[in-house]
Design a protein around this motif. Structure first.
Motif, PDB file in Angstrom:
ATOM      1  N   TYR A 170       0.829  -1.207   0.000  1.00 24.22           N
ATOM      2  CA  TYR A 170       0.000   0.000   0.000  1.00 24.22           C
ATOM      3  C   TYR A 170       0.867   1.263   0.000  1.00 24.22           C
ATOM      4  N   ASP A 171       1.992   1.216   0.692  1.00 25.42           N
ATOM      5  CA  ASP A 171       2.927   2.352   0.628  1.00 25.42           C
ATOM      6  C   ASP A 171       3.412   2.556  -0.808  1.00 25.42           C
ATOM      7  N   GLN A 172       3.744   1.437  -1.481  1.00 26.92           N
ATOM      8  CA  GLN A 172       4.190   1.529  -2.867  1.00 26.92           C
ATOM      9  C   GLN A 172       3.069   2.066  -3.755  1.00 26.92           C
ATOM     10  N   LEU A 173       1.849   1.597  -3.524  1.00 27.81           N
ATOM     11  CA  LEU A 173       0.714   2.060  -4.320  1.00 27.81           C
ATOM     12  C   LEU A 173       0.522   3.566  -4.171  1.00 27.81           C
ATOM     13  N   MET A 174       0.697   4.078  -2.953  1.00 25.89           N
ATOM     14  CA  MET A 174       0.519   5.511  -2.724  1.00 25.89           C
ATOM     15  C   MET A 174       1.646   6.327  -3.362  1.00 25.89           C
ATOM     16  N   ARG A 175       2.826   5.724  -3.487  1.00 29.61           N
ATOM     17  CA  ARG A 175       3.892   6.411  -4.221  1.00 29.61           C
ATOM     18  C   ARG A 175       3.597   6.430  -5.718  1.00 29.61           C
ATOM     19  N   MET A 176       3.016   5.341  -6.205  1.00 26.52           N
ATOM     20  CA  MET A 176       2.704   5.249  -7.625  1.00 26.52           C
ATOM     21  C   MET A 176       1.509   6.128  -7.998  1.00 26.52           C
ATOM     22  N   VAL A 177       0.516   6.168  -7.095  1.00 30.39           N
ATOM     23  CA  VAL A 177      -0.695   6.964  -7.319  1.00 30.39           C
ATOM     24  C   VAL A 177      -0.901   7.820  -6.075  1.00 30.39           C
ATOM     25  N   PRO A 178      -0.265   8.982  -5.997  1.00 28.10           N
ATOM     26  CA  PRO A 178      -0.236   9.777  -4.760  1.00 28.10           C
ATOM     27  C   PRO A 178      -1.614  10.106  -4.185  1.00 28.10           C
ATOM     28  N   ASN A 179      -2.615  10.275  -5.022  1.00 26.55           N
ATOM     29  CA  ASN A 179      -3.952  10.624  -4.531  1.00 26.55           C
ATOM     30  C   ASN A 179      -4.869   9.413  -4.411  1.00 26.55           C
ATOM     31  N   SER A 180      -4.287   8.231  -4.303  1.00 24.44           N
ATOM     32  CA  SER A 180      -5.085   7.006  -4.264  1.00 24.44           C
ATOM     33  C   SER A 180      -5.825   6.861  -2.938  1.00 24.44           C
ATOM     34  N   GLY A 181      -7.141   7.011  -2.987  1.00 26.57           N
ATOM     35  CA  GLY A 181      -7.934   6.752  -1.792  1.00 26.57           C
ATOM     36  C   GLY A 181      -7.907   5.296  -1.406  1.00 26.57           C
ATOM     37  N   VAL A 182      -7.817   4.412  -2.411  1.00 23.60           N
ATOM     38  CA  VAL A 182      -7.740   2.973  -2.144  1.00 23.60           C
ATOM     39  C   VAL A 182      -6.466   2.661  -1.364  1.00 23.60           C
ATOM     40  N   GLY A 183      -5.352   3.262  -1.777  1.00 20.32           N
ATOM     41  CA  GLY A 183      -4.089   3.015  -1.079  1.00 20.32           C
ATOM     42  C   GLY A 183      -4.126   3.490   0.357  1.00 20.32           C
TER      43      GLY A 183
END
Length: 325
Positions: A161-174
């Protein structure tokens, strides 16, 4: 004589229609690879029209002709999966992966199929391989994070999830997934802060509020219902929050939450899984360990195998059992 001839023709027509309907009519042999490709594309059109059985029949002819090219095996697997014939889908995907192990999409499709079959460890391995081939795809990271939570690997889920938030900074899912993973890992202070931050942006989201309240109560933070009353809406989570924060007797809480299982205009109806999970969580937080164990056992049985609710129920049940031992 003419009547006999007409009857004979009618019988022949009926026989032909019956054969076609049962799939027993003789199909002409595929002439070449161009026809095979055209038939495969025709099957894809049928799949898009939700005619999956017809698509499978066509793709089976194509596979018999060309020995099973990965594209055709993937398409047939997708049609099988749409019909919930997941074992057949998995066989096709296994063959496709053997023929072209460098196709990340095959590994993704097999991960999805393994998840449907509750083979979560195999699904994670498929996603590991897919990410080796396509490391920049956030959807692959999101799926692996979710599956890691299902298997109890909460630290691994947090990493994803940390990686996902780096990939998609505004990811509510992350952000939401990360907070849930923190809660399940027992890091309640951090989870409460994460949920509180998200709740400030969406103060009327009952689901976020319930997660924040559960996290805060487990970290022994003081909360009262009045903090939330003016934001409460028709979502059933607001009733659950009120029952968590008020000093109600168990029978009263059970009665209030059971009402949520009855359909009511403008409000989502609570199912058996969510009902048992909340009662178990409430009893656990209020110190009624034996009652908590009973309700959480029911939740584990009622919740879908690949749901976060079942993972939460199993995790909470393990906590309760430690207090009873």
């Amino acid at each position: 004589m003419k009547l006999v001839l007409r009857l004979g023709r009618a019988a022949a027509a009926i026989t032909l229609l019956t054969a076609l309907a049962s799939g027993c009519a003789h199909e002409p042999e595929i002439a070449d690879y161009r026809e095979a490709r055209a038939l495969s594309d025709q099957a894809l059109d049928l799949m898009n029209a939700d005619e999956n059985e017809a698509a499978i029949r066509i793709l089976s002819r194509v596979v018999a002709y060309n020995g099973g090219e990965p594209r055709d095996l993937e398409r047939r697997a997708t049609a099988y999966a749409a019909l919930n014939q997941n074992d057949a889908a998995l066989r096709d995907l296994n063959n496709a992966a053997l023929k072209d192990p460098s196709n990340w999409r095959t590994h993704l499709l097999r991960a999805v199929t393994n998840q449907k079959l509750s083979r979560f460890g195999d699904a994670i391995q498929d996603l590991d391989r897919a990410l080796e081939l396509k490391a920049t795809d956030p959807e692959l990271v999101r799926r692996r994070a979710y599956l890691r939570m299902l298997t109890g690997n909460f630290d691994g889920a947090l990493t994803d999830y940390d990686q996902l938030m780096r990939m998609v900074p505004n990811s509510g899912v992350g952000a939401f997934g990360r907070a849930v993973a923190l809660y399940l890992a027992g890091k309640f202070d951090a989870a409460a802060m994460e949920f509180d931050r998200q709740l400030r942006a969406e103060p009327r989201d009952g689901g976020l509020a319930l997660w924040m309240v559960k996290s805060s109560l487990r970290s022994r933070a003081p909360l009262v219902w009045e903090q939330f009353a003016d934001k409460a809406g028709p979502q059933p989570e607001w009733v659950m929050i009120r029952e968590l924060l008020n000093d109600s007797a168990m029978d009263s809480v059970t009665q209030e939450v059971s009402r949520l299982r009855n359909p009511e205009p403008g409000r989502r109806t609570v199912g058996a899984c969510e009902h048992a999970l909340f009662l178990g969580t409430w009893a656990s937080l209020k110190g009624h360990a034996a009652n908590a164990r009973t309700s959480l056992d029911s939740a584990v049985e009622a919740c879908p195998a690949d749901s976060i609710e079942r993972t939460e129920a199993r995790t909470e049940l393990a906590r309760v059992q430690r207090t009873l031992n």
